[in-house]
Design a protein around this motif. Structure first.
Motif, short mmCIF file in Angstrom:
data_model
loop_
_atom_site.label_atom_id
_atom_site.label_comp_id
_atom_site.label_asym_id
_atom_site.label_seq_id
_atom_site.Cartn_x
_atom_site.Cartn_y
_atom_site.Cartn_z
N ASP A 192 0.89 -1.11 0.02
CA ASP A 192 0.13 -0.02 0.03
C ASP A 192 0.91 1.26 -0.04
OD1 ASP A 192 -2.23 1.59 0.28
OD2 ASP A 192 -2.48 1.58 2.29
N HIS A 369 7.56 1.75 5.70
CA HIS A 369 7.63 0.49 5.99
C HIS A 369 8.90 -0.34 5.76
CE1 HIS A 369 3.39 -0.28 7.37
NE2 HIS A 369 2.82 0.22 6.29
N TYR A 394 6.36 -7.35 4.40
CA TYR A 394 4.96 -6.39 4.33
C TYR A 394 4.01 -7.52 3.78
CZ TYR A 394 1.58 -2.81 3.31
OH TYR A 394 0.53 -1.74 3.51
N ASN A 432 5.53 -6.17 8.93
CA ASN A 432 4.17 -5.52 9.09
C ASN A 432 2.99 -6.37 8.79
OD1 ASN A 432 2.44 -2.71 9.59
ND2 ASN A 432 1.92 -3.52 7.43
N GLU A 433 2.15 -6.87 9.65
CA GLU A 433 0.80 -7.19 9.19
C GLU A 433 1.18 -8.76 8.46
OE1 GLU A 433 -1.86 -4.60 7.63
OE2 GLU A 433 -2.31 -3.56 9.34
N ASN A 489 -1.69 -3.21 14.92
CA ASN A 489 -2.27 -2.14 13.91
C ASN A 489 -3.74 -2.40 14.01
OD1 ASN A 489 0.25 -1.70 13.01
ND2 ASN A 489 -0.17 -2.47 11.08
N TYR A 491 -7.91 -0.65 13.35
CA TYR A 491 -8.48 0.40 12.70
C TYR A 491 -9.94 0.36 12.92
CZ TYR A 491 -4.55 1.54 9.58
OH TYR A 491 -3.23 1.73 9.51
N TYR A 495 -12.23 0.48 9.21
CA TYR A 495 -12.45 -0.69 8.25
C TYR A 495 -13.58 -1.64 9.29
CZ TYR A 495 -8.17 0.17 5.52
OH TYR A 495 -7.53 0.79 4.91
N GLU A 519 -0.22 1.17 14.55
CA GLU A 519 -1.34 2.08 13.53
C GLU A 519 -2.68 2.20 13.89
OE1 GLU A 519 -1.15 0.47 9.53
OE2 GLU A 519 0.93 0.27 9.52
N TRP A 566 -1.64 6.19 11.99
CA TRP A 566 -1.45 6.14 10.63
C TRP A 566 -2.07 7.30 9.95
CZ3 TRP A 566 2.16 3.46 8.44
CH2 TRP A 566 2.17 3.38 6.94
N PHE A 571 -0.28 9.87 1.34
CA PHE A 571 0.91 9.33 0.62
C PHE A 571 0.30 8.59 -0.56
CE2 PHE A 571 0.59 4.74 1.96
CZ PHE A 571 -0.40 4.90 3.08
N ARG A 576 -5.54 2.94 -4.11
CA ARG A 576 -6.57 3.88 -3.44
C ARG A 576 -7.26 4.69 -4.65
NH1 ARG A 576 -7.01 1.62 1.51
NH2 ARG A 576 -5.05 1.05 2.29
N ASN A 586 -3.53 7.43 -0.37
CA ASN A 586 -4.00 6.96 0.80
C ASN A 586 -4.26 8.39 1.49
OD1 ASN A 586 -4.23 6.12 3.58
ND2 ASN A 586 -3.53 4.14 2.98
N LYS A 588 -5.25 8.64 4.76
CA LYS A 588 -5.37 8.68 6.14
C LYS A 588 -4.21 9.79 6.94
CE LYS A 588 -7.07 3.99 5.97
NZ LYS A 588 -6.63 3.62 5.07
#
Ligand code: GCB
Length: 616
Positions: A192, A369, A394, A432-433, A489, A491, A495, A519, A566, A571, A576, A586, A588
């Motif tokens: 992302d 990241h 990632y 990450n994730e 992370n 949201y 989400y 995040e 985040w 960015f 997106r 994105n 955010k």
């Protein structure tokens, strides 16, 4: 004087001295360098014609059609099908995407070329070619000869230029850069963020004696109790100095004049273990980012750095900085200058980004990241901002593939090698994730162990995901058993539900370790105002932050130790594509792509100010 002589293949109190990236020259700013930044020329080569012949075989070194060879045209009848000339200028450092519309969506091979004159060197000196980073695969040629190649878009690498290859004038430097995405690379095909291609960081010649100090790692000894050290006025700084080659004598010396430290060591092998005693050290801290001048030398080679000394540790479920509990008031950042739709790469860019961080009253940044350019941790060092830095493992990496593991490990080593003297860097993140499975946990936990083995003076983490079990947001990822901090992370309210779901949300973690929100965030188009229920309005994002902050204040596990929402700025992301609100961004960010602060910026700022006040 202590004489600690050690051979180059042994472990030093947890430091592994021999790494795949043993040849990175660290702290090039402290060296005699000649910048090769500026205008280069380029060829866009989607078919890789400069690399492969018409049978698609790799071209031989002296092939006139190879783009690393400059065309030599003597007769009118001679011909060529490549060349580097105006009007094909490209700025280095800089991603190619932002430099001309023809590059905007380009992924593939671009050849870069420039010429340079040899710098003045003494007889016993060598010239190295250093790249801060190139995304992703790089092959480097000088005067028709290949110097080497490197993979990985965010870490430095360098090559020694053979003496006989360097001409007095007009050296032809050609760099093949390819930023194609592949399933077995790090990162993999899906991210992302924008896959900016090119020579994205500084390029320089580094002039060094034949034997020189290549790397060093000097930090407060992690084993000492910091409060006792302060009380007894007895501190130990420990680490190692590594030379570029094996030697059988000579003197390595480490000086920290302000601490009255002047120590010499007899060198043998290529590494020397360092242990220095100091009576009083002004510790590096967020409100007193004290840096000491450290001078390291081997015979005539001298390198200077500015290093802060501090201790970061986990005690139960708390993070302690110099023995004092700290709360991380963080913010996540991508390496991007949104207003100019480009990768950030310079000191000025770092000034700009950290200006916002300061305004937010944050004391920590998550550099997501991937490792950001070196100006970032250096500036964090001087501003007293704590840093989380990460490798781009990632999402869905090919975890079962040993080769892929090696690539991740290499990037981890390169990141640690470059930044292991930065006091600001307190967390190495290994990814990450990443989706939970046994194969992935083996992969990720091995990276955690590797990071700890390379450097025991920092914490190791990874951003994990939450699982919903019987109405509880539960953090039980098995990787959490290996990391020092359990980072999550989440949201909630963006989400899935709406922000007021935070009011009744239940949170639990399996681990009695510091619990950090790596995040949390919601999208908003800067300047778009509506009722708070309207997605992508600034009011929605503001509401999201208000609810999240109320939740962490009132309704969060006791081991909550901070957050890095985040994200600082909008960015670019190819994922997106809402035509009204996103358009390839994105959204955010707390700041939009014009530099305008959204309402949520002030909500987070207020929260951070309050904590700062309470801490006084
Ligand atoms: C995440 C990812 C981050 C994305 C973000 C988002 O969890 O770690 O890279 O950009 O969510 O905006 O969804």
């Amino acid at each position: 004087m202590k004489n600690l002589v050690i051979s180059f293949i042994c472990f030093l109190g947890g430091y592994l001295l021999v790494t795949a990236q043993d040849n990175i020259i660290i702290n090039t700013e402290g060296r005699n360098t000649v910048s090769l930044n500026g205008i280069w020329h380029y060829i866009i080569d989607p078919y890789e014609t400069g690399f492969y012949d018409y049978r698609f075989k790799e071209r031989r070194e002296n092939d006139a059609g190879a783009y690393w060879n400059a065309p030599v045209l003597k007769e009118k009848t001679d011909w060529t099908e490549h060349g580097f000339k105006d009007p094909y200028p490209i700025q280095v450092p800089g991603d190619w995407n932002s430099q001309d519309r023809i590059f905007t969506y380009y992924e593939g091979t671009v050849w870069y070329q420039r010429s340079f004159d040899a710098p003045k060197v003494k007889k016993a000196e060598d010239v190295y070619l250093y790249f801060g980073a190139v995304n992703y695969e790089t092959h480097v040629y000088l005067n028709g000869k290949k110097l080497g190649m490197h993979k990985g878009g965010f870490t430095p690498f360098n090559f020694k230029i053979p003496k006989e290859l360097l001409q007095k004038t007009n050296n032809n430097l050609v760099v093949r850069v390819n930023n194609n995405r592949y399933p077995d690379e790090i990162p993999t095909v899906n991210t992302d963020w924008w896959n900016y291609g090119g020579i994205t960081r500084d390029v320089k010649l580094v002039i060094l004696p034949e034997t020189f100090v290549q790397q060093y790692h000097l930090q407060l000894d992690q084993k000492q109790d910091i409060l006792t050290a302060q009380k007894k006025k007895r501190f130990t700084i420990s680490g190692w100095v590594k030379l570029n080659q094996l030697v059988t004598g000579g003197k390595v010396s480490v000086q920290i004049p302000e601490l009255n430290i002047y120590e010499d060591y007899e060198a043998s092998g290529d590494s020397v273990k360092i242990a220095l005693q100091a009576k009083k050290i002004e510790l590096w801290d967020t409100n007193n980012p004290k840096l000491y001048e450290v001078i390291i030398s081997y015979n005539t080679d001298v390198v200077k750095d500015k290093i802060g000394f501090r201790k970061i540790e986990v005690y139960g479920d708390k993070i302690l900085l110099n023995g004092r509990q700290i709360f991380l008031r963080g913010i996540s950042i991508h390496e991007e200058i949104a207003q100019e739709v480009r990768r950030a790469h310079s000191k000025q860019d770092a000034v700009k980004l950290f200006g916002y961080v300061k305004e937010l009253h944050a004391n920590m940044v998550r550099l997501a990241h991937y490792p950001h350019n070196e100006y970032m941790p250096r500036m964090a060092d001087s501003l007293g901002i704590l840093v989380w830095t990460e490798i781009p493992v990632y999402w869905t990496i090919d975890f079962g593939n040993q080769e892929v593991y090696k690539k991740a490990e290499t990037q981890l080593k390169e990141m640690i090698t470059r930044d292991c003297n930065r006091a600001s860097v307190i967390i190495w993140s290994v990814g990450n994730e990443t989706p939970v499975s046994d194969t992935r946990t083996t992969f990720m936990s091995s990276l955690v162990k590797e990071a700890k083995q390379l450097d025991d003076t920092r914490l190791v983490s990874a951003a994990l995901e939450v699982h919903y079990i019987d109405g509880v947001n539960y953090v039980d990822d098995p990787l959490g058993a290996y990391t020092d901090i359990v980072s999550l992370n989440e949201y909630l309210g963006w989400y899935g539900a709406l922000p007021d779901a935070c009011k009744t949300a239940k949170w639990e973690t399996k681990y009695n370790k510091p619990f950090f929100i790596s995040e949390t965030g919601a999208g908003a188009k800067g300047g778009f105002h509506d009722v708070k229920e309207m997605r992508f309005s600034e009011e929605f994002q503001q509401w999201y932050y208000q609810e999240q902050i109320a939740m962490v204040k009132n309704n969060f596990p006791d081991n909550y130790t901070g957050l890095s929402p985040w994200i600082l700025m909008d960015f670019r992301s190819p994922r997106r594509n809402n035509p009204e609100y996103q358009e390839g961004w994105n959204r955010k960010g707390l700041i939009d792509d014009k530099g305008h602060k959204k309402l949520a910026f002030y909500v987070l700022q207020q929260y951070y100010k309050e904590i700062e006040e309470q801490e006084k």
